[in-house]
Design a protein around this motif. Structure first.
Motif, PDB file in Angstrom:
ATOM      1  N   GLN A   1     -13.054  -8.561  -8.724  1.00  0.00           N
ATOM      2  CA  GLN A   1     -13.951  -8.567  -7.572  1.00  0.00           C
ATOM      3  C   GLN A   1     -15.059  -9.572  -7.855  1.00  0.00           C
ATOM      4  O   GLN A   1     -15.552  -9.657  -8.978  1.00  0.00           O
ATOM      5  CB  GLN A   1     -14.547  -7.180  -7.334  1.00  0.00           C
ATOM      6  CG  GLN A   1     -15.655  -7.122  -6.311  1.00  0.00           C
ATOM      7  CD  GLN A   1     -15.152  -7.421  -4.903  1.00  0.00           C
ATOM      8  OE1 GLN A   1     -13.965  -7.243  -4.616  1.00  0.00           O
ATOM      9  NE2 GLN A   1     -16.028  -7.841  -4.025  1.00  0.00           N
TER      10      GLN A   1
ATOM     11  N   TYR B   1     -18.809 -10.496  -6.997  1.00  0.00           N
ATOM     12  CA  TYR B   1     -20.060 -10.015  -6.419  1.00  0.00           C
ATOM     13  C   TYR B   1     -20.951 -11.210  -6.067  1.00  0.00           C
ATOM     14  O   TYR B   1     -20.986 -12.203  -6.789  1.00  0.00           O
ATOM     15  CB  TYR B   1     -20.804  -9.121  -7.407  1.00  0.00           C
ATOM     16  CG  TYR B   1     -20.215  -7.745  -7.605  1.00  0.00           C
ATOM     17  CD1 TYR B   1     -20.534  -6.703  -6.732  1.00  0.00           C
ATOM     18  CD2 TYR B   1     -19.351  -7.475  -8.653  1.00  0.00           C
ATOM     19  CE1 TYR B   1     -20.006  -5.431  -6.909  1.00  0.00           C
ATOM     20  CE2 TYR B   1     -18.820  -6.211  -8.848  1.00  0.00           C
ATOM     21  CZ  TYR B   1     -19.151  -5.191  -7.975  1.00  0.00           C
ATOM     22  OH  TYR B   1     -18.624  -3.933  -8.156  1.00  0.00           O
TER      23      TYR B   1
ATOM     24  N   GLU C   1     -21.636  -9.743  -0.758  1.00  0.00           N
ATOM     25  CA  GLU C   1     -20.987  -8.478  -1.086  1.00  0.00           C
ATOM     26  C   GLU C   1     -21.500  -7.985  -2.442  1.00  0.00           C
ATOM     27  O   GLU C   1     -21.013  -8.383  -3.491  1.00  0.00           O
ATOM     28  CB  GLU C   1     -19.461  -8.630  -1.103  1.00  0.00           C
ATOM     29  CG  GLU C   1     -18.735  -7.296  -1.169  1.00  0.00           C
ATOM     30  CD  GLU C   1     -17.255  -7.416  -0.852  1.00  0.00           C
ATOM     31  OE1 GLU C   1     -16.576  -6.388  -0.779  1.00  0.00           O
ATOM     32  OE2 GLU C   1     -16.781  -8.552  -0.669  1.00  0.00           O
TER      33      GLU C   1
ATOM     34  N   HIS D   1     -18.982  -2.573  -4.451  1.00  0.00           N
ATOM     35  CA  HIS D   1     -17.526  -2.440  -4.441  1.00  0.00           C
ATOM     36  C   HIS D   1     -17.152  -1.100  -5.063  1.00  0.00           C
ATOM     37  O   HIS D   1     -17.784  -0.633  -6.008  1.00  0.00           O
ATOM     38  CB  HIS D   1     -16.869  -3.574  -5.232  1.00  0.00           C
ATOM     39  CG  HIS D   1     -15.382  -3.588  -5.150  1.00  0.00           C
ATOM     40  ND1 HIS D   1     -14.708  -3.956  -4.004  1.00  0.00           N
ATOM     41  CD2 HIS D   1     -14.426  -3.262  -6.057  1.00  0.00           C
ATOM     42  CE1 HIS D   1     -13.399  -3.871  -4.215  1.00  0.00           C
ATOM     43  NE2 HIS D   1     -13.202  -3.443  -5.448  1.00  0.00           N
TER      44      HIS D   1
ATOM     45  N   HIS E   1     -15.970  -3.070   5.550  1.00  0.00           N
ATOM     46  CA  HIS E   1     -16.218  -4.489   5.337  1.00  0.00           C
ATOM     47  C   HIS E   1     -15.443  -5.289   6.366  1.00  0.00           C
ATOM     48  O   HIS E   1     -14.806  -6.285   6.026  1.00  0.00           O
ATOM     49  CB  HIS E   1     -15.786  -4.898   3.925  1.00  0.00           C
ATOM     50  CG  HIS E   1     -16.614  -4.265   2.848  1.00  0.00           C
ATOM     51  ND1 HIS E   1     -17.948  -4.532   2.695  1.00  0.00           N
ATOM     52  CD2 HIS E   1     -16.287  -3.363   1.884  1.00  0.00           C
ATOM     53  CE1 HIS E   1     -18.412  -3.829   1.664  1.00  0.00           C
ATOM     54  NE2 HIS E   1     -17.431  -3.119   1.161  1.00  0.00           N
TER      55      HIS E   1
END
Length: 239
Positions: A168, A170, A174, A177, A198
């Motif tokens: 993921q 970041y 965003e 998560h 999202h």
């Protein structure tokens, strides 16, 4: 051939090219100063209520910049031309300081089933600095938020790796998560972040992946129709 016959083709190609660029656009450099910082997320096999995070800076420059930002290093370590005067002792100064520990706990948070988990900054090694978060009970789904260094520059990104190698990124678009860490389900109806949570981000990612293919297909179809019309016009007898 009249100019009006070429106008639709130019418009279609120009529009499709512009939309393709927008659909595939990604930052030229995900990190403003070089390699991106990283975070490793893992559950504790012996303690199901504990979540481990390990943060590592992308470069020594980042540690120096952060040290200046936290008031642990003098301001003149960042030169007027933007260059950073790094030193081997910078990492040691940060690792043993209370401001750095507070910063980590502020910029990286963990919650389970809507409840915040208590973090404790642990040891620092070549792998990074460890932060352990103890939650109220066994963690099935952990919501991990990462904002490291984005207060220095919003262009900073953090590449996170979780269980089974899942990734993921970041960033300012965003921060949060949800990670599946264990078999223990949350006690309430909390579920991993869904596509609805999202929506715009997920839709944009999907458009970025399949948008160029759809656009190129549409362009090809329009151009084939135009060529077919030209051929029909040529073979038809003039009146």
């Amino acid at each position: 051939m009249p100019a009006t016959a070429r106008w639709p083709r130019r418009v279609v190609i120009s529009a499709a090219f512009t939309l393709t660029l927008l659909a595939t656009a990604v930052p030229a450099d995900a990190h403003p100063y070089g390699y991106p910082q990283t975070v490793t997320i893992a559950a504790d096999a012996a303690r199901p209520d504990v979540v481990h995070l390990t943060w590592k800076a992308g470069s020594v420059d980042e540690l120096t910049l952060l040290g200046v930002h936290l008031g642990l290093l003098p301001q003149d370590r960042v030169l007027l031309d933007g260059a950073v005067d790094t030193r081997e002792t910078d990492a040691t100064i940060l690792a043993g300081s209370k401001p750095f520990a507070n910063y980590l706990l502020k910029q990286m948070t963990v919650s389970s089933d809507g409840r915040a988990c208590a973090g404790v900054v642990g040891k620092t090694s070549d792998s990074g600095v460890d932060v352990d978060y103890t939650c109220w009970g066994a963690v099935g789904i952990a919501r991990v938020e990462v904002r490291m260094l984005t207060d220095l520059d919003p262009a900073y990104r953090t590449v996170a790796t979780g269980p089974e190698g899942k990734r993921q990124v970041y960033g300012t678009d965003e921060y949060s998560h949800d990670w599946l860490l264990g078999d223990a389900p949350p006690t309430s109806a909390a579920t991993p972040t869904s596509a609805a949570d999202h929506g715009p981000t997920t839709a944009w990612k999907a458009a970025r992946s399949i948008g160029p293919l759809l656009l190129l297909g549409a362009v090809g179809s329009l151009l084939r129709r135009q060529v077919r019309r030209r051929r029909l016009t040529r073979v038809r007898p003039s009146s």
